[in-house]
Design an enzyme around this catalytic site. Sequence first.
Site, PDB file in Angstrom:
ATOM      1  N   ASP A  60       5.419 -27.754 -21.695  1.00 13.98           N
ATOM      2  CA  ASP A  60       5.568 -27.617 -20.246  1.00 13.98           C
ATOM      3  C   ASP A  60       4.539 -28.472 -19.498  1.00 13.98           C
ATOM      4  O   ASP A  60       3.525 -28.903 -20.070  1.00 13.98           O
ATOM      5  CB  ASP A  60       5.397 -26.130 -19.889  1.00 13.98           C
ATOM      6  CG  ASP A  60       6.134 -25.735 -18.621  1.00 13.98           C
ATOM      7  OD1 ASP A  60       6.609 -26.619 -17.903  1.00 13.98           O
ATOM      8  OD2 ASP A  60       6.220 -24.518 -18.351  1.00 13.98           O
ATOM      9  N   ASP A 103      14.295 -24.970 -13.667  1.00 17.42           N
ATOM     10  CA  ASP A 103      13.842 -23.575 -13.590  1.00 17.42           C
ATOM     11  C   ASP A 103      14.891 -22.717 -12.900  1.00 17.42           C
ATOM     12  O   ASP A 103      14.780 -21.492 -12.878  1.00 17.42           O
ATOM     13  CB  ASP A 103      12.530 -23.484 -12.805  1.00 17.42           C
ATOM     14  CG  ASP A 103      11.333 -23.641 -13.725  1.00 17.42           C
ATOM     15  OD1 ASP A 103      11.540 -23.695 -14.947  1.00 17.42           O
ATOM     16  OD2 ASP A 103      10.193 -23.708 -13.211  1.00 17.42           O
TER      17      ASP A 103
END
Length: 732
Positions: free
Chosen positions: A479, A549
């Site tokens: 990430d 997301d």
Amino acid sequence: MSISFEATQGLFHLQNKHMSYVIQLIHNAYPAHVYWGRPIRSGQLGSIIQYRERCSFHPNPVVEDRKITFDTMPQEYPAYGTSDYREPAYQVALTNGSTITELVYENHRIYQGKPVLEGLPATYVEQEEEAETLELALIDKLIGLRVFLSYTIFKDHAAITRSVRFVNEGNADLKLLRAYSTSVDFSHGDYDLLQLSGAWVREREMVRRPLAPGKLSVESSRGASSHQHNPFVALLSKDAGEDHGDVYGFSLVYSGNFAAHAEVGPYGTARVSMGINSFDFNWLLEPGQHFQTPEAVMVYSSEGLGNMSRTYHRLYRTRLCRGEFRDRTRPVLVNNWEATYFQFNAEKIESIASAGKELGIELFVLDDGWFGKRDSDNSSLGDWVVDKAKLPNGLEDLVARVNGMGLEFGLWFEPEMVSPNSDLYRKHPDWCLHVPDRRRTEGRQQLILDFSRADVCEEITMMIRNILKSAPITYIKWDMNRNMTEIGSAALPPERQRETAHRYMLGLYGVLETLTAEFPHILFESCSGGGGRFDPGMLYYMPQTWTSDNSDAISRLKIQYGTSIVYPISTMGAHVSAVPNHQVHRDTSLEMRGNVAMSGNFGYELDLTVFSDEEKEIVKKQIADYKQIRPLVQFGDMYRLLSPFEGNETAWMIVSEDKTQAMVAYFRVLAIPNDAIKTLRLKGLNPDFDYQVAGLQGEFPGDHLLYVGLPVAGLHGDFQSKIWLLERSSAE
Ligand code: DGJ
């Protein structure tokens, strides 16, 4: 496929069965762009170039040929300052304060295969016969600057890659102020520009606008390719659509700051250029040093956007992505992020994994919060040591338990970051990107580690290596959750500070190269707050990306459709999440959520332990169904049928290479009262084959499905979807 050189006219002709690309040396010195498009025969190609006869305000750099002015000549790598006033491809500052350079042709090489780009991701070949490369060597003798323009044409793809290498062979320092990867001049500007732009949780929306005199630019200066703009643009002829018309795609294999410009000049010609963003870029090239630009991948399609996308898909799936997982189907996973966020313990994790196992899940992924003292996003990045408060028996024990259930284990990292509240930061406060005496702007309460530094890269590599060696982990989610500010490095001298952002990318690529080579059995998935770094550079190291997301099924229609313009399905992470959806608070059925996520690397991101028996049965079936079609979905050819950017319905299909299998997915956002009768005309099938459609009686001739269509009926209410599976009837 071949690259030929015809010396009398100074013509280079790069061609394969899909396209031709022609360059001509004017006065045996200046590489001019002649043509790019459908395949054409060699011959008097030089006469294609049209010159504007001399007119006022166009200086003539070649005294003996007054018709030459660089301002109207179509060029391969234009300079500023010697009569071209359009967007230059490069700019170099000299120690005398000047930025005037003049590159002229010196020699060239044509060879089989494709060179590796030092330290940078790029497309590749496995056999030399797959591609041919032309390298044009240009020189500015006055300062000893040699520039190599590299062009590779693939045998089986309608694609040419371009990159540039600068070598300082002079005696004085040079400063690269701009070093683009490509620049292409088009004979007219009657095109639209397509870009993929948006924001966090709204990535890669299709934006199409006409070119007009002046410049359109798409760029990122965020230190990442970004949610806001993808490193891709395309020129589309006015009549171009999904299945027809000329399309020229430009995609940059790079994950940092980029720029793409499309400029229409005074005579209606157009120039597209692309490369590392020159804004705040300044690279010192000392005598003997060289600089390699990233690669631009240029795709031509005479059959619209769909064909351009399939070219990118095949090329990126097979000759950009690498490693064991390139050709392997990807596991169905459950990720605990939206199920628990930071609040979990070993029991909770085990209960989700165990519920997943019962339903057919293959991989459990432990997301953020397992290390340091990370109970929220305000601490511990950089302290990659398991949090014993949450996992008292350590990671090894948890992995063993999950493995014991028959599931593989995956782990989240955010290796490029450091929390000010961390042991790493307290020990090395100068290891983050920063500028002396300035505030260090935090984003999500974190700072960015200075990956331009070798010592930082080594330390982080070591920490991750230790964790990966401590337990049989088979998947990593990598990430990256903020963009750069106060870009500067404590390890670089003042004259190299503006190299930091690119050096960071080189450092990051180096770390990824090391770790992916050391742990080839681990599937790496990149993520940057979802799709903030969904780019070809990342895909070279990590064959899939968490697409967004935003896991809401309706939002995902646009996100996945827009992403598919360049990137193949096998690169897109797509998960079923809880309702009301956490990002947009929308309720959609489990079926709708499953059907959208199935056009991707499928998984779940919710608390499976709270499902009712009925829901469990639905999920069990979804997973079983997905496993049946997984090779088709992940490695088939995608055809888009209806665009969510144009209406209430979305549809696409995926067809196996041999056209014996297909999946058709249809989605309708809102119910329309007394709606029109719907038929979905399919694409990509073999008209001569007969197909069986699961759930429907009888056989469907391929030509009927293509030209008549498949009826869409029986959908009631908002947020509806349907998937059809087609299989070629066994030949008599
Ligand atoms: C952003 C990612 O996109 C999410 O999926 C999740 O991993 C969080 N970061 C964790 O902090």
